[in-house]
Design an enzyme around this catalytic site. Sequence first.
Site, PDB file in Angstrom:
ATOM      1  CB  VAL A   7      -9.125   2.475   8.600  1.00 26.89           C
ATOM      2  CG1 VAL A   7      -7.754   2.792   9.181  1.00 26.89           C
ATOM      3  CG2 VAL A   7      -9.615   3.626   7.728  1.00 26.89           C
ATOM      4  CG  ASN A   9      -4.914  -3.285  13.424  1.00 28.91           C
ATOM      5  OD1 ASN A   9      -4.894  -2.338  14.205  1.00 28.91           O
ATOM      6  ND2 ASN A   9      -5.770  -4.278  13.546  1.00 28.91           N
ATOM      7  CG  ASN A  11      -2.245  -3.226   3.876  1.00 28.15           C
ATOM      8  OD1 ASN A  11      -1.289  -2.504   3.605  1.00 28.15           O
ATOM      9  ND2 ASN A  11      -2.118  -4.548   3.980  1.00 28.15           N
ATOM     10  CG  ASP A 110     -12.233  -5.787  10.530  1.00 36.80           C
ATOM     11  OD1 ASP A 110     -12.858  -5.849  11.610  1.00 36.80           O
ATOM     12  OD2 ASP A 110     -11.062  -6.163  10.419  1.00 36.80           O
ATOM     13  CG  ASP A 130     -10.249 -10.685   7.862  1.00 33.65           C
ATOM     14  OD1 ASP A 130      -9.219 -10.578   7.165  1.00 33.65           O
ATOM     15  OD2 ASP A 130     -10.953  -9.715   8.186  1.00 33.65           O
ATOM     16  CB  THR A 133      -2.858  -7.353  11.450  1.00 30.35           C
ATOM     17  OG1 THR A 133      -2.721  -6.286  10.501  1.00 30.35           O
ATOM     18  CG2 THR A 133      -1.806  -7.205  12.528  1.00 30.35           C
TER      19      THR A 133
END
Length: 259
Positions: A7, A9, A11, A110, A130, A133
């Site tokens: 989960v 921010n 997607n 993540d 990464d 967001t």
Amino acid sequence: MILAVDVGNSNTTVGLFNGTGELLFRALLETSRSKTRDQCAIELLGVFQLYGADACTVDGAILSSVVPPLTTIFIDAIARLTGTPPMVVGPGIRTGLNIKAEIHNQLGSDIVASSVAAIAKYPSPIVMVDMGTATSLSLIVGSVYEGCIIMPGLALALDALSERAAALPPISIETASPVGLITEEAMRSGVLYGHASMVDGMLERIEESIGQSVTTVATGGNAPRILRYCKRPIQYDADLIMTGLYLLYQKNAKKYRKA
């Protein structure tokens, strides 16, 4: 079968692994903080139906969440769908990572999962980029997570331009030439080439700081848009976080499998 859910921010990524560790599907859902447990369970069920999979075959699940209000909701939704509560990436989970003490309790789940996968798949030292967001660059040497750099992501930068500058319109993110002839083209150029140059520049600075070259791997939804404009060789791994979640599950699986 192992269900992995991340989960984020913007997607939520859903993946299903078979018994040999093969990723059978990877699906992307919009993250919404207003969703109920039932809505989340229905969406997860819809993903299984879309890919012709059976939720009843899931004998273990793992959840990573950087959106605290949705963590409990997804725990309940996954338990309702599969009949087993998921392992949650967080304190108490064995990772194999030696995380520097100053950031140990602040590191997103993540990033932890992606780091575990990067260590397993790529030669050290590694910079994991990464592009979600936010855009983060994590330095990993051996099994040690040395630290990270966090910058505004592609969409955040574009939104800030449109919201804070009245004369600049909202635009879509497409391909761009280095120098724009109209406002929209100039904005795309600045955001795309500027972001790529920022990543290239930070990688150069990281290598200067440690005195050696690094293996660079990128993941996240914005990576394909940016990597084409980077001058440095950067490997793209769309499944990095899913792979990391699977590996974390295997490291901690005994008490989470169905009886």
